[in-house]
Motif scaffolding. Sequence first.
Motif, PDB file in Angstrom:
ATOM      1  N   THR A  45      16.643  59.070  21.841  1.00 22.29           N
ATOM      2  CA  THR A  45      16.565  59.525  20.458  1.00 22.29           C
ATOM      3  C   THR A  45      17.762  60.412  20.159  1.00 22.29           C
ATOM      4  N   TRP A  46      18.472  60.053  19.093  1.00 23.22           N
ATOM      5  CA  TRP A  46      19.645  60.814  18.680  1.00 23.22           C
ATOM      6  C   TRP A  46      19.667  60.897  17.158  1.00 23.22           C
ATOM      7  N   ALA A  47      19.820  62.104  16.629  1.00 20.86           N
ATOM      8  CA  ALA A  47      19.926  62.337  15.183  1.00 20.86           C
ATOM      9  C   ALA A  47      18.765  61.705  14.425  1.00 20.86           C
ATOM     10  N   GLY A  48      17.559  61.792  14.998  1.00 15.55           N
ATOM     11  CA  GLY A  48      16.365  61.302  14.329  1.00 15.55           C
ATOM     12  C   GLY A  48      16.127  59.813  14.422  1.00 15.55           C
ATOM     13  N   THR A  49      16.970  59.087  15.151  1.00 11.68           N
ATOM     14  CA  THR A  49      16.829  57.637  15.288  1.00 11.68           C
ATOM     15  C   THR A  49      16.567  57.272  16.740  1.00 11.68           C
ATOM     16  N   ASP A  50      15.630  56.329  16.956  1.00 11.10           N
ATOM     17  CA  ASP A  50      15.320  55.834  18.291  1.00 11.10           C
ATOM     18  C   ASP A  50      16.134  54.578  18.587  1.00 11.10           C
ATOM     19  N   TYR A  51      16.648  54.497  19.814  1.00 13.91           N
ATOM     20  CA  TYR A  51      17.407  53.327  20.259  1.00 13.91           C
ATOM     21  C   TYR A  51      16.733  52.763  21.509  1.00 13.91           C
ATOM     22  N   THR A  52      16.301  51.515  21.422  1.00  8.50           N
ATOM     23  CA  THR A  52      15.596  50.875  22.527  1.00  8.50           C
ATOM     24  C   THR A  52      16.540  50.610  23.691  1.00  8.50           C
ATOM     25  N   MET A  53      16.094  50.947  24.892  1.00  4.90           N
ATOM     26  CA  MET A  53      16.857  50.714  26.111  1.00  4.90           C
ATOM     27  C   MET A  53      16.115  49.693  26.975  1.00  4.90           C
ATOM     28  N   ASP A  54      16.847  48.694  27.480  1.00  7.88           N
ATOM     29  CA  ASP A  54      16.229  47.615  28.244  1.00  7.88           C
ATOM     30  C   ASP A  54      16.371  47.770  29.753  1.00  7.88           C
ATOM     31  N   MET A  55      17.440  48.426  30.188  1.00  6.50           N
ATOM     32  CA  MET A  55      17.695  48.527  31.624  1.00  6.50           C
ATOM     33  C   MET A  55      18.502  49.786  31.908  1.00  6.50           C
TER      34      MET A  55
END
Length: 233
Positions: A45-55
């Motif tokens: 999570t950065w600057a209020g946004t979530d980023y999906t991580m796969d590996m």
Amino acid sequence: MKKVFLSMAAIAFVAVGSLTVTSCGSDDSNPTPPEPPVTTGSKFTWAGTDYTMDMTTTGVVVNAENQMIGYNIGTEEEPVLATRWIFISHEGEGTSDWQTAENALWTQIFVPVNGDTPVYPQEAEEVFLLGTEVIVGGESVADPEGITAFNINIAVWDEEGEKINYTTSTTFAEGTVNLDFDGLMYGPLGFTLSGGKSASNFTSFKATQLTKKSVDLNNVEKIDNTKLTKVVK
């Protein structure tokens, strides 16, 4: 005087007929905005946004002979010998996606050794942060020189099962990035710096299979420890 008598049925009819019914229809003039989608699973999570991580790709910096490089993160008088480990949580499950992912989180730490025996990150009682880099849309969005706080916790490190469960939190001048990863691990690999680039460069690595689990203490490299962040686990 003429008296009028109403039956109970008539009284009931009058009572019902005197009721006024008001319809409370919905008011669409100020609709409630929908809630933003919530990302589940592994993410940062950065600057209020979530980023999906796969590996998460993991590894340690090695020399040309595939032996772990020894670093002195202490002083000449009181040396602290350590190895340099890299965690890259990223989009995609390909073995080269750590190099090309548009969204990724790089973390580099020094892990003190036990004599001439390497200590793996999940076993260490303390680690030292070299740096964290937040990649969003293919661009670095936070200055690694401005880190003021860091924490890491490794709950699962399963090389045979190719699983890792870990969390990190890094605070920059621009904000805080939080990672919560529980999923596929690729590694540990042996990372070498390509093109003779500086030791602090995050993306100038090549990766090979880690074949030797020993530390080269004959060619120890000195590291400026003034910018390292110590974490006691």
